[in-house]
Write an enzyme that holds these catalytic residues in place. Structure first.
Site: not given
Length: 173
Positions: A23, A30, A102, A112, A159, A114, A67, A85, A65
Protein backbone atom coordinates in the site's frame (compact mmCIF):
# COMPACT_ATOMS: atom_id res chain seq x y z
CA UNK A 1 5.42 -11.43 7.40
CA UNK A 2 2.06 -11.50 5.60
CA UNK A 3 1.98 -11.36 1.83
CA UNK A 4 -0.78 -10.41 -0.61
CA UNK A 5 -1.53 -11.84 -4.02
CA UNK A 6 -0.83 -9.45 -6.88
CA UNK A 7 -3.29 -9.61 -9.78
CA UNK A 8 -3.33 -8.81 -13.48
CA UNK A 9 -6.11 -6.45 -14.68
CA UNK A 10 -8.25 -9.50 -15.50
CA UNK A 11 -7.84 -10.92 -11.97
CA UNK A 12 -5.21 -13.58 -12.60
CA UNK A 13 -2.59 -14.08 -9.86
CA UNK A 14 0.78 -12.83 -11.09
CA UNK A 15 2.90 -12.73 -7.94
CA UNK A 16 3.09 -11.84 -4.27
CA UNK A 17 4.29 -8.85 -2.30
CA UNK A 18 4.73 -8.11 1.40
CA UNK A 19 1.48 -6.71 2.79
CA UNK A 20 3.26 -3.87 4.60
CA UNK A 21 4.98 -2.81 1.35
CA UNK A 22 2.05 -3.06 -1.07
CA UNK A 23 0.00 0.00 0.00
CA UNK A 24 1.76 3.07 -1.39
CA UNK A 25 0.95 5.98 -3.69
CA UNK A 26 1.23 3.46 -6.55
CA UNK A 27 -0.42 0.34 -5.10
CA UNK A 28 -0.59 -2.59 -7.53
CA UNK A 29 -3.87 -4.44 -8.06
CA UNK A 30 -4.16 -7.17 -5.43
CA UNK A 31 -6.64 -9.56 -3.82
CA UNK A 32 -8.57 -8.60 -0.70
CA UNK A 33 -12.02 -9.13 0.85
CA UNK A 34 -14.65 -7.26 2.84
CA UNK A 35 -17.06 -8.74 5.37
CA UNK A 36 -20.25 -7.33 6.87
CA UNK A 37 -21.31 -9.04 10.11
CA UNK A 38 -24.87 -9.21 11.42
CA UNK A 39 -25.97 -10.20 14.91
CA UNK A 40 -28.95 -12.37 15.89
CA UNK A 41 -31.19 -9.27 15.85
CA UNK A 42 -30.20 -8.28 12.31
CA UNK A 43 -28.02 -5.38 13.41
CA UNK A 44 -24.91 -4.62 11.38
CA UNK A 45 -21.48 -4.34 12.98
CA UNK A 46 -19.62 -1.23 11.84
CA UNK A 47 -16.12 -0.29 12.92
CA UNK A 48 -13.96 2.80 13.00
CA UNK A 49 -10.47 2.05 11.77
CA UNK A 50 -7.68 2.58 14.30
CA UNK A 51 -5.82 5.88 14.02
CA UNK A 52 -2.61 3.94 13.43
CA UNK A 53 -3.91 2.28 10.22
CA UNK A 54 -1.91 3.13 7.09
CA UNK A 55 -4.99 3.71 4.93
CA UNK A 56 -8.10 5.60 5.96
CA UNK A 57 -7.17 5.90 9.65
CA UNK A 58 -10.09 6.79 11.91
CA UNK A 59 -12.71 6.27 9.21
CA UNK A 60 -15.94 4.35 9.85
CA UNK A 61 -16.28 1.27 7.66
CA UNK A 62 -17.78 -2.21 7.37
CA UNK A 63 -17.19 -4.87 10.02
CA UNK A 64 -13.73 -5.87 8.77
CA UNK A 65 -11.53 -6.30 5.72
CA UNK A 66 -8.41 -8.24 4.94
CA UNK A 67 -6.23 -10.02 2.44
CA UNK A 68 -6.13 -13.78 1.91
CA UNK A 69 -2.60 -15.09 2.12
CA UNK A 70 -1.25 -16.53 -1.14
CA UNK A 71 -2.90 -19.93 -1.64
CA UNK A 72 -5.25 -19.48 1.34
CA UNK A 73 -8.92 -20.38 0.93
CA UNK A 74 -10.97 -17.16 0.89
CA UNK A 75 -13.53 -18.31 3.47
CA UNK A 76 -10.75 -19.45 5.80
CA UNK A 77 -9.13 -16.01 5.37
CA UNK A 78 -12.40 -14.31 6.34
CA UNK A 79 -12.63 -16.43 9.50
CA UNK A 80 -8.94 -15.80 10.32
CA UNK A 81 -9.32 -12.05 9.96
CA UNK A 82 -12.52 -11.94 12.07
CA UNK A 83 -10.64 -13.66 14.90
CA UNK A 84 -7.56 -11.45 14.52
CA UNK A 85 -9.20 -8.05 14.09
CA UNK A 86 -12.37 -8.47 16.14
CA UNK A 87 -11.68 -11.45 18.40
CA UNK A 88 -14.91 -12.75 16.89
CA UNK A 89 -16.10 -16.18 15.82
CA UNK A 90 -18.37 -15.92 12.77
CA UNK A 91 -20.74 -18.34 11.04
CA UNK A 92 -22.72 -18.57 7.80
CA UNK A 93 -20.10 -16.73 5.74
CA UNK A 94 -21.74 -16.02 2.37
CA UNK A 95 -20.14 -14.51 -0.72
CA UNK A 96 -22.56 -11.82 -1.94
CA UNK A 97 -20.55 -9.57 -4.29
CA UNK A 98 -17.96 -11.85 -5.93
CA UNK A 99 -16.77 -9.32 -8.52
CA UNK A 100 -16.48 -6.15 -6.41
CA UNK A 101 -13.42 -4.11 -7.36
CA UNK A 102 -12.32 -0.60 -6.48
CA UNK A 103 -9.49 1.89 -6.55
CA UNK A 104 -9.44 4.82 -4.15
CA UNK A 105 -6.89 7.34 -2.86
CA UNK A 106 -6.97 8.55 0.74
CA UNK A 107 -6.07 12.04 1.96
CA UNK A 108 -2.42 11.07 2.45
CA UNK A 109 -2.12 9.84 -1.15
CA UNK A 110 -2.07 6.14 -0.26
CA UNK A 111 -3.93 4.07 -2.85
CA UNK A 112 -6.20 1.06 -2.36
CA UNK A 113 -6.42 -0.97 -5.58
CA UNK A 114 -8.23 -4.24 -4.96
CA UNK A 115 -10.35 -6.99 -6.35
CA UNK A 116 -12.32 -7.41 -3.16
CA UNK A 117 -15.07 -10.06 -2.97
CA UNK A 118 -17.67 -9.04 -0.38
CA UNK A 119 -19.07 -11.44 2.22
CA UNK A 120 -21.81 -11.34 4.82
CA UNK A 121 -21.58 -13.40 8.03
CA UNK A 122 -23.31 -13.90 11.37
CA UNK A 123 -21.67 -13.19 14.71
CA UNK A 124 -21.27 -16.45 16.62
CA UNK A 125 -19.75 -15.20 19.85
CA UNK A 126 -18.67 -12.13 21.79
CA UNK A 127 -16.67 -9.29 20.30
CA UNK A 128 -13.18 -8.34 21.53
CA UNK A 129 -11.64 -5.96 18.95
CA UNK A 130 -7.88 -5.43 18.68
CA UNK A 131 -7.26 -1.72 19.45
CA UNK A 132 -4.46 -1.66 16.85
CA UNK A 133 -7.15 -2.43 14.24
CA UNK A 134 -10.39 -0.94 15.58
CA UNK A 135 -10.77 2.39 17.38
CA UNK A 136 -14.54 2.05 17.95
CA UNK A 137 -17.40 -0.20 16.97
CA UNK A 138 -21.20 -0.24 17.04
CA UNK A 139 -24.13 -2.51 16.20
CA UNK A 140 -26.49 -0.47 14.03
CA UNK A 141 -29.82 -0.79 12.26
CA UNK A 142 -28.87 -1.41 8.60
CA UNK A 143 -31.56 0.91 7.18
CA UNK A 144 -30.67 3.81 9.48
CA UNK A 145 -26.99 3.23 8.78
CA UNK A 146 -27.57 3.24 5.01
CA UNK A 147 -29.30 6.62 5.41
CA UNK A 148 -26.27 7.94 7.31
CA UNK A 149 -23.87 6.71 4.62
CA UNK A 150 -25.99 8.31 1.89
CA UNK A 151 -26.23 11.57 3.82
CA UNK A 152 -22.54 11.91 4.71
CA UNK A 153 -20.43 9.60 2.51
CA UNK A 154 -17.23 11.51 3.33
CA UNK A 155 -17.34 10.08 6.88
CA UNK A 156 -17.07 6.49 5.65
CA UNK A 157 -14.58 4.37 3.74
CA UNK A 158 -15.02 4.58 -0.04
CA UNK A 159 -15.47 0.81 -0.32
CA UNK A 160 -18.31 0.86 2.23
CA UNK A 161 -20.00 3.72 0.38
CA UNK A 162 -19.86 1.69 -2.84
CA UNK A 163 -20.72 -1.72 -1.36
CA UNK A 164 -23.67 -0.81 0.87
CA UNK A 165 -26.24 0.06 -1.85
CA UNK A 166 -25.51 -3.25 -3.62
CA UNK A 167 -25.86 -5.18 -0.37
CA UNK A 168 -29.17 -3.41 0.36
CA UNK A 169 -30.45 -4.24 -3.16
CA UNK A 170 -29.62 -7.91 -2.59
CA UNK A 171 -31.28 -7.87 0.84
CA UNK A 172 -27.99 -9.05 2.33
CA UNK A 173 -27.95 -6.38 5.08
Amino acid sequence: MDEVTLLSPDGVAIGVQAKDAVHTTDTPLHLAFSCHVLDQDGRLLVTRRALSKRTWPGVWTNSFCGHPRPGEDMIEAVHRRARFELGLQIADVTLVLPDYRYRAVDASGIVENEICPVHVARAAGPLSPDPDEVAEWAWVDPTEFADSVTGAPFVFSPWLVEQLPHLRELGAV
